[in-house]
Design a protein around this motif. Structure first.
Motif, mmCIF file in Angstrom:
data_model
loop_
_atom_site.group_PDB
_atom_site.id
_atom_site.type_symbol
_atom_site.label_atom_id
_atom_site.label_comp_id
_atom_site.label_asym_id
_atom_site.label_seq_id
_atom_site.Cartn_x
_atom_site.Cartn_y
_atom_site.Cartn_z
ATOM 1 N N SER A 92 12.991 -1.253 -21.896
ATOM 2 C CA SER A 92 11.974 0.184 -21.910
ATOM 3 C C SER A 92 12.968 1.163 -22.817
ATOM 4 C CB SER A 92 11.935 0.178 -20.426
ATOM 5 O OG SER A 92 12.350 0.685 -20.225
ATOM 6 N N SER A 93 13.590 1.359 -22.653
ATOM 7 C CA SER A 93 14.312 2.496 -22.875
ATOM 8 C C SER A 93 14.106 1.769 -24.801
ATOM 9 C CB SER A 93 15.582 2.880 -22.960
ATOM 10 O OG SER A 93 16.276 1.605 -23.224
ATOM 11 N N PHE A 147 15.128 -2.585 -17.651
ATOM 12 C CA PHE A 147 15.163 -0.834 -17.898
ATOM 13 C C PHE A 147 15.375 -0.516 -18.719
ATOM 14 C CE2 PHE A 147 14.439 -1.119 -13.356
ATOM 15 C CZ PHE A 147 13.344 -0.424 -13.377
#
Length: 414
Positions: free
Chosen positions: A68-69, A65
């Protein structure tokens, strides 16, 4: 069960290290062991293993995660730097997934691990009783070989990691050490899992070599003068040879069952480790091609390319050793079959012919093979498959990169 316990005692240093790394959830039964338990369940080690597994899973999910950011914020990064970052991320994710698979399998297949050493103890007991083999000498030899292999593997890992760390520190600043530390721990645990597989396979191979030597020394038909006393001695020798051949046959059946237990213990790990190694080798080769294409032939650029090659060395070495070791061990059954038909027999003796025929059929149907969770067999053909697949994917990736460069150059010219 004392034979299995002695083997476990000989491998105790390896098991201690595996306990720390969550790859061995058992503890040795304290001597004496009259009940033949060998291994006792340790709830603390199981709790420790599940805790580390959940923590590693959470850390891997958080890393996905977070990446992805970060990707959404990277607009001004160059194409080569972006590809390099993607390659590093792919290798890190692949290594973490292989690490998680090893931890899960160690807990999930703990009963199969115990069964492996119980079966190994029974084989050693039969070797000592029926074939008069010096099992203690085998254990001492195995322990020396295991220690020597461990030192060599640690040295190879240390050299490769120090070289890549030094080369990357010259070019990436403060970011790479953080990535390297997060990559190093699962790399070492996966390397230790590979070493467990190597050691288990070597145990099987050692027993097969003993059976091969015993079979080479067999002579079912003893030639001699037709004298009553000599005939009686010949019959005794032939009966003893028949008993040894029956013992070899029963021992091979147990070795075949031992290989089946080994596949249960380490099949998932072999699948994920080989898949991760293939991913790392392919991505590193692609990254080396990009560096070579953009380099100015300076010593610094050459060092970066060499460091990327060394980074792939542990992955390539693990696959190479695993494939060759499993292939040579599986060929032990073929050597037994060839040796069986060289045994001198009396063709007029029905019991000789029947026993040879039954053993031949057994060797034909109970072939030894090492399987990666049933997806593919681990032998030398795996090397050809990996080389072919790596070449295919590299050609595709290079074609995409060159087409993107051509399109980008044309748009800039306009």
């Amino acid at each position: 069960m004392e034979f299995g316990m002695d083997t476990l005692r000989a491998l105790e240093p390896l098991h201690r290290v595996c306990q720390v790394c969550n790859l061995w959830p058992w503890r040795l039964a304290p001597p004496p062991d009259p009940e033949g338990i060998l291994l006792r369940r340790s709830r603390w080690l199981e709790l420790y293993g599940w805790t580390v597994l959940m923590a590693a899973t959470s850390f891997t999910a958080y890393g996905l995660f977070q990446e992805s950011s970060v990707e959404e914020k990277k607009d001004s990064e160059s194409t080569i730097s972006s590809i390099g970052h993607t390659v590093d991320f792919i290798q890190l994710v692949g290594m973490r997934v292989a690490h998680l698979a090893s931890l899960l399998e160690a807990l999930w297949q703990r009963q199969a691990q115990r069964g492996f050493f119980v079966e190994l103890g029974e084989i050693d007991r039969l070797l000592s009783k029926a074939l008069r083999v010096d099992v203690e000498a085998m254990r001492l030899q195995m322990r020396r070989q295991t220690s020597r292999r461990a030192v060599w593997i640690l040295c190879c890992y240390a050299v490769s990691q120090l070289l890549i760390l030094g080369a990357k520190l010259l070019s990436r600043g403060d970011r790479f050490p953080i990535y390297w530390v997060s990559y190093l721990l699962p790399l070492l645990v996966c390397g230790l899992r590979y070493f467990q597989i190597f050691n288990a396979t070597q145990l099987v191979r050692q027993r097969l070599d003993v059976l091969l030597v015993a079979l080479q020394q067999l002579q079912l038909h003893q030639k001699g003068p037709a004298v009553d006393t000599v005939l009686e001695a010949q019959e005794d020798l032939e009966q003893a040879a028949m008993d040894r051949l029956i013992a070899v046959r029963l021992l091979y059946q147990r070795v075949w069952a031992l290989v089946a237990l080994l596949n249960r213990c380490y099949g998932l790990s072999m699948l994920m480790q080989v898949g991760n190694d293939f991913l790392a080798i392919t991505s590193n080769c692609y990254w080396m091609f990009l560096n070579f294409r953009q380099s100015a032939a300076s010593p610094f650029d050459i060092l970066q390319i060499v460091a990327s090659g060394v980074w792939s060395a542990p992955h390539l070495g693990n696959v190479l050793v695993l494939s060759v070791l499993c292939d040579r061990t599986a060929q032990g059954a073929t050597r037994l079959a060839l040796c069986l038909h060289q045994v001198s027999v009396d063709l007029r003796n029905e019991s000789h012919n029947a026993l040879i025929t039954q053993f031949s059929l057994q060797l034909l149907h109970q072939r030894l093979h090492f399987s990666a969770a049933g997806f593919f067999n681990v032998d030398c053909t795996l090397l050809y498959t990996i080389v072919g697949a790596t070449t295919t994917y590299l050609i595709i990736l290079i074609q995409f990169h060159m087409s993107e460069s051509t399109i980008g150059g044309g748009s800039n010219g306009q």
